[in-house]
Design a protein around this motif. Structure first.
Motif, short mmCIF file in Angstrom:
data_model
loop_
_atom_site.label_atom_id
_atom_site.label_comp_id
_atom_site.label_asym_id
_atom_site.label_seq_id
_atom_site.Cartn_x
_atom_site.Cartn_y
_atom_site.Cartn_z
N ASN A 182 47.25 -0.78 36.26
CA ASN A 182 47.16 -0.51 37.63
C ASN A 182 46.95 -1.88 38.30
O ASN A 182 47.25 -2.28 39.49
CB ASN A 182 46.27 0.38 38.38
CG ASN A 182 46.79 1.80 37.80
OD1 ASN A 182 48.11 2.04 38.24
ND2 ASN A 182 46.28 2.71 36.88
N THR A 183 46.24 -2.74 37.62
CA THR A 183 45.89 -4.11 38.06
C THR A 183 47.28 -4.92 38.20
O THR A 183 47.12 -5.93 39.35
CB THR A 183 44.94 -4.66 37.18
OG1 THR A 183 45.48 -4.95 36.07
CG2 THR A 183 43.50 -4.06 36.84
N ILE A 184 48.14 -4.91 37.67
CA ILE A 184 49.29 -5.46 37.59
C ILE A 184 50.16 -5.09 39.01
O ILE A 184 50.37 -6.14 39.83
CB ILE A 184 50.38 -5.33 36.49
CG1 ILE A 184 49.59 -5.79 35.29
CG2 ILE A 184 51.70 -5.83 36.96
CD1 ILE A 184 50.38 -5.27 34.01
N ASP A 185 50.13 -3.55 39.42
CA ASP A 185 50.71 -3.00 40.44
C ASP A 185 49.96 -3.78 41.82
O ASP A 185 50.50 -3.94 42.91
CB ASP A 185 50.67 -1.68 40.73
CG ASP A 185 51.78 -1.08 39.55
OD1 ASP A 185 52.42 -1.80 39.04
OD2 ASP A 185 51.77 -0.06 39.56
N ALA B 188 53.88 2.31 39.38
CA ALA B 188 53.53 3.10 40.26
C ALA B 188 54.67 2.86 41.59
O ALA B 188 55.11 1.89 41.83
CB ALA B 188 52.31 3.30 41.03
N ARG B 189 54.94 3.99 42.49
CA ARG B 189 55.72 3.68 43.53
C ARG B 189 54.80 2.68 44.58
O ARG B 189 53.84 3.20 44.90
CB ARG B 189 56.17 5.15 44.13
CG ARG B 189 57.21 5.79 43.41
CD ARG B 189 57.80 6.74 44.35
NE ARG B 189 58.31 7.85 43.45
CZ ARG B 189 58.56 9.14 43.67
NH1 ARG B 189 58.59 9.27 45.03
NH2 ARG B 189 59.25 9.79 42.84
N PRO B 190 55.76 1.89 45.18
CA PRO B 190 55.24 1.19 46.60
C PRO B 190 54.48 2.14 47.35
O PRO B 190 53.44 1.85 48.23
CB PRO B 190 56.12 0.38 47.00
CG PRO B 190 57.30 0.59 46.08
CD PRO B 190 57.31 1.60 45.13
N GLU B 191 55.02 3.28 47.67
CA GLU B 191 54.72 4.23 48.68
C GLU B 191 54.09 5.35 47.83
O GLU B 191 54.73 5.96 47.20
CB GLU B 191 55.74 4.80 49.46
CG GLU B 191 56.15 3.78 50.63
CD GLU B 191 54.94 3.78 51.69
OE1 GLU B 191 54.23 4.34 51.77
OE2 GLU B 191 54.99 2.30 52.15
#
Lengths: 783, 165
Positions: free
Chosen positions: A216-219, A270-273
């Protein structure tokens, strides 16, 4: 059902508050009068009105704003100096200017400084083309720099872990990753070290950044500092296509985005929204880096046919024809066994196939846990994951959501941070134990926790109980007691921690567990067995299945990967993976969500629904559907839980289907015989996908037996590397792990890898079972 | 340095630090007294004694120049190179010391006796050019020859029981 919680800015409780006029503030931004709910930060209020204030560090999901990056400076009349729009709440009659000379100067200045040491290596940066720093520099930046001094350089990249790479010179020190580690995952591993322009992201003593959520840190990273090692230099944004889909790794149903290039899945994020009602934009590393499994060596890449010539690869059309031939006989008794992942459309079409094949009275069953005794729990009012944000008391009964539905852990942590009382009842140690209240029960005695749970729930107004399907199916007494406790608590709701990805959807279609199918096979009453993504020989009571299936005249296997059935099957039809398939999966909270095909890597494989539709044509009684959407519309018309739903109604975030319990009366459950009670456990990085994905090789957890130290001493296996574990259903030789957090008198069986065959040791109905654990004989070791 | 020793040291001063994060610095300073620097085990012990994560403790340690996360010599010679000292010859002073110690600029001598570093103002501009050995009083104004004497004297000293940097 509408989702009140699906607004990223609405922090938990605020979501349901609604907007009474008194709570709305009117202000002026760039000469326009806008309105926003009281307490909204300026940046969100402006965004809602269509005015973009550039940001880097601001991310409401990470907690209170910290104003670290200074990108959002705006001019507010009457306030001295410039204000950070991310941490300034709206106020009545506030006059804000985001485009004045002063504000623009500030944006220029901040971007010029953020870029002072930035290498501008966009052409070789994975983030280039989808990079907020790049976009905002073009839109808000000065266009050139006055810096003539040499920039900082570092050896690159630095591996924060085998999965996450860090390019230090690209970092703008926005703190997003550090806040995620400290305040969301609460693993405390990422911090900033050094000071000023030497500031860099680091772990203690350079240790690898380990965890279940590191990706998640990448997103989150708004620049190219943190990138995915498996995706490094794989593609550029203009060469890819992103498809919104759903992760089929567990029953959580996280909304994801799948990246395709050249018809190959290259990435999953993960999705942007985010879907605030499900994963809130956080996904686990198993889901994120499981996609290489679809290129695993054991993938079935072509149909296999066994006939007079022998065993050979054939074309798909030929294979479907052969399957039609095998299923055509008017007196044939057909059994269809569904595994996972199987969409509801495939499940529905399988029932249609059963009516058209053979004698028209085929049995369709799912690999999974029978619902007997779970009815009272399933009849409780249901909840969605975002309801945890407003719960006052949360009780987890059995299971280990941190391992089985990893992203649930983050929602539980969030509730705990907010001050909700989070209680974990069950026999397993979990990752949440240090933070939360633990009611450790003796294995097989969840019932004992009931009085304490009743006490915890007393006086609560918005309690949510998460109960584990597998554990409570094994303990119907506990299921009944706990269901009564929850039902007697006003406002309390329940979430089922479902064991299977496909279970909730197939149950909604009325498809039962396979006990009677196995009995029919053993009685010689099944002439053709069709399996869809199901390998019962490595599942519960696998040895019994193997023996039974050996006597079935014809076996048709439809599967993505080779299994224990593949060599036995007369016909093997290769299936797509969930990332390539289209259809609907129902999550553990009853949310029906769409899988969308991102790529089709294996040209000779097909979707199960495609094959079944073709088979009905071949059988001369075709179903009217040509697409999963049509099949879904038809099933919605006949299956009450899906009434009124269509692909359009599911939208991007899905819809909740009405729960259906139809569980029979609870059987009496006792584990006969001697030995240790088996506690089945699911390691996070131990499932079949993790074992097939080369990206996850560095974090893979073995299938193993866990024992308390005293128990290991008593059995004389303390120093053994591997032990023999035997139940009435089978035996296996597995690695031993001695862990002082485990209960004595129990054997913790960490299942996952189908190759290791640990699931075979469990009974088919997933009732309690005892195991004898002992030393491995010498000849077995050498073998 | 054990966790118990750090806890024992912190016990009487804990009440002076209402925000427990502030306790990390005295704990690190105390832990540094043992070896003269902070090996990972020492930071891990501080983390346990203060209740913060190891990573957080290290982030504090790396923020401050006088908390050493890399091994340094028995004596840290910090030569001020800010304006007043520079105008009064700190460059020559630094070069002389480096030459005398056989160092190429900043660094630690092979015998592990001295670590030489340039530092920003140490608050003794009236005595420029000056230097400071560990947390001792600022020494200055210094001629290169004075520095030679200082180093010879330090070399003759017995190793300190505890370090105060």
């Amino acid at each position: 059902m509408a989702d009140a919680g699906n607004t990223p800015a609405a922090g938990g409780d605020a979501a349901g508050a609604g907007g009474a006029p008194a709570d709305v503030v009117s202000l002026t931004v760039n000469g326009r009068t806008i309105e926003a709910p009281k307490g909204t930060m300026l940046v969100d209020a402006a965004k809602a009105a269509g005015i973009e204030i550039p940001i880097f560090c601001y991310e409401p999901r990470l907690g209170a704003p910290i104003g670290a990056c200074r990108m959002c400076l705006v001019e507010v009349e009457g306030m001295r100096g410039l204000q950070t729009a991310c941490s300034t709440p709206v106020a009545p009659d506030m006059v804000v200017n985001t485009e004045s000379e002063v504000a623009k100067d500030a944006q220029d200045g901040v971007l010029e400084l953020l870029l002072a040491n930035h290498p501008l290596d966009c052409p070789v940066c994975d983030k280039g083309g989808e990079c907020p720093l790049q976009d905002r520099t073009f839109r808000f930046g000065p266009g050139e720099t006055r810096t003539v001094e040499p920039k900082m350089h570092f050896p690159k990249p630095l591996d924060l872990s085998p999965l996450v790479a860090l390019d230090r010179e690209r970092c703008i020190a926005c703190y997003r990753c550090v806040r995620f580690s400290q305040e969301v995952a609460e693993d405390g591993q990422l911090t900033f070290q050094e000071r000023g322009d030497h500031t860099e992201i680091a772990t203690f003593s350079g240790d690898p950044y380990e965890g279940r959520f590191t990706g998640n840190t990448i997103d989150l990273c708004p620049v190219g500092a943190l990138t995915s090692n498996p995706y490094r230099f794989v593609s550029r944004p203009w060469d890819i296509k992103n498809t919104p889909s759903v992760c089929a790794g567990c029953s959580m149903g996280c909304n994801v985005e799948v990246t395709e290039r050249d018809n190959e899945v290259k990435r999953l994020t993960a999705r942007p929204e985010p879907n605030m009602a499900v994963e809130e934009g956080w996904i686990c590393d198993r889901g994120r880096w499981g996609y290489p499994a679809l290129r695993s060596a054991d993938r079935i890449d072509a149909p296999l046919l066994v006939d007079a010539v022998g065993r050979r690869k054939v074309l798909l059309d030929r294979a479907v024809n052969e399957a039609g031939g095998l299923l055509g006989g008017r007196d044939l008794r057909v059994g269809i066994l569904l595994g996972e992942p199987v969409t509801v459309e495939t499940g529905f079409l399988a029932t249609e196939l059963a009516e058209r094949a053979g004698n028209g009275a085929g049995m369709v069953r799912r690999m999974g846990i029978p619902g007997h005794g779970l009815g009272p729990l399933r009849d409780l009012p249901g909840a969605q994951m975002h309801h945890l944000d407003a719960a006052d008391v949360i009780v987890v009964v059995g299971g280990d959501p941190c391992a089985q539905q990893p992203v649930a852990e983050l929602r539980l942590r969030k509730a705990h941070r907010r001050g909700a009382r989070v209680v974990l009842a069950g026999p397993r140690p979990t990752a949440l134990d240090p933070a939360c209240q633990v009611l450790r029960t003796t294995p097989g005695h969840l019932q004992d926790a009931a009085p304490a749970i009743a006490e915890v729930l007393e006086g609560s107004a918005r309690a949510i109980v998460l109960w584990d399907e597998a554990d409570l199916a094994a303990e119907p007494d506990a299921a009944a007691t706990i269901a009564a406790v929850v039902a007697g608590t006003p406002g309390a709701r329940a979430i089922e921690l479902a064991a299977d990805v496909s279970g909730p959807g197939l149950r909604a279609l009325g498809i039962d567990a396979p006990g009677d199918l196995l009995a029919a096979i053993e009685a010689g009453e099944v002439d053709v067995l069709v399996t869809v993504q199901a390998d019962p020989t490595t599942g519960p009571d696998g040895d019994r299945w193997s023996q039974a299936i050996a006597g079935v005249p014809r076996v048709i296997e439809m599967a993505t990967y080779r299994s224990g059935l593949t060599d036995r099957a007369d016909l093997v039809l290769p299936l797509l993976t969930a990332l390539e398939d289209e259809g609907v999966l129902v999550s553990m909270t009853g949310r029906a969500q769409r899988l969308r095909p991102a790529a089709r890597e294996c040209p000779d494989a097909a979707a199960a629904w495609e094959i079944i539709i073709a088979l009905t044509h071949r059988l001369g009684r075709p179903v009217p559907d040509r697409t999963p959407a049509q099949a879904f519309a038809r099933l919605a018309a006949v299956h009450a839980p899906f009434a009124g739903l269509s692909y359009g109604a599911l939208g991007t975030t899905g819809a909740v289907v009405a729960a259906s319990s139809h569980g029979g009366p609870a059987p009496r459950r006792e584990a006969p015989g001697d030995g240790l009670l088996v506690v089945p456990c699911t390691p996070v990085f131990g499932d079949a996908t993790a074992h097939r994905s080369d990206a996850l090789a560095s974090v893979l957890e073995p299938t193993r037996v866990g024992l308390a130290p005293a128990e290991a001493d008593r059995l004389g296996v303390r120093t053994e590397a591997r032990v023999r574990i035997a139940t009435p259903h089978g035996e296996a030789v597995l690695p031993l792990e001695v862990d002082s957090r485990l209960h004595e008198g129990a054997a913790y069986l960490f299942t996952g890898d189908p190759q290791a065959g640990a699931m075979r040791l469990l009974p088919l109905d997933r009732g309690p079972v005892r195991a004898v654990v002992g030393v491995v004989q010498r000849e077995e070791v050498s073998a | 340095m054990t966790v118990a020793e750090i806890e024992q040291y912190l016990a009487p001063i804990r009440h002076e630090y209402p925000d427990p994060r502030s306790l990390i610095i005295p704990a690190l300073k105390y832990a540094q007294g043992d070896a003269g620097w902070l090996p990972p085990e020492a930071m891990a012990a501080v983390a346990e004694a203060t209740g913060f994560s190891q990573a957080y403790v290290e982030s504090v340690a790396t923020f401050y120049d006088r908390l050493y996360v890399d091994e340094v010599g028995r004596y840290c010679i910090n030569v001020c190179v800010t304006l007043s000292c520079m105008l009064r010859g700190s460059d020559e002073l630094f070069e002389h010391i480096a030459d005398y110690l056989g160092l190429d600029g900043e660094g630690t001598t092979d015998d592990g006796m001295f670590t030489l570093a340039r530092v920003q103002c140490i608050g003794a501009c009236d005595r420029a050019p000056c230097l400071q050995v560990d947390s001792g009083v600022q020494l200055g104004p210094l001629e290169p020859a004075d520095a030679t004497c200082l180093i010879d004297d330090l070399r003759a000293e017995p190793a300190p029981a505890r370090y105060d940097r």
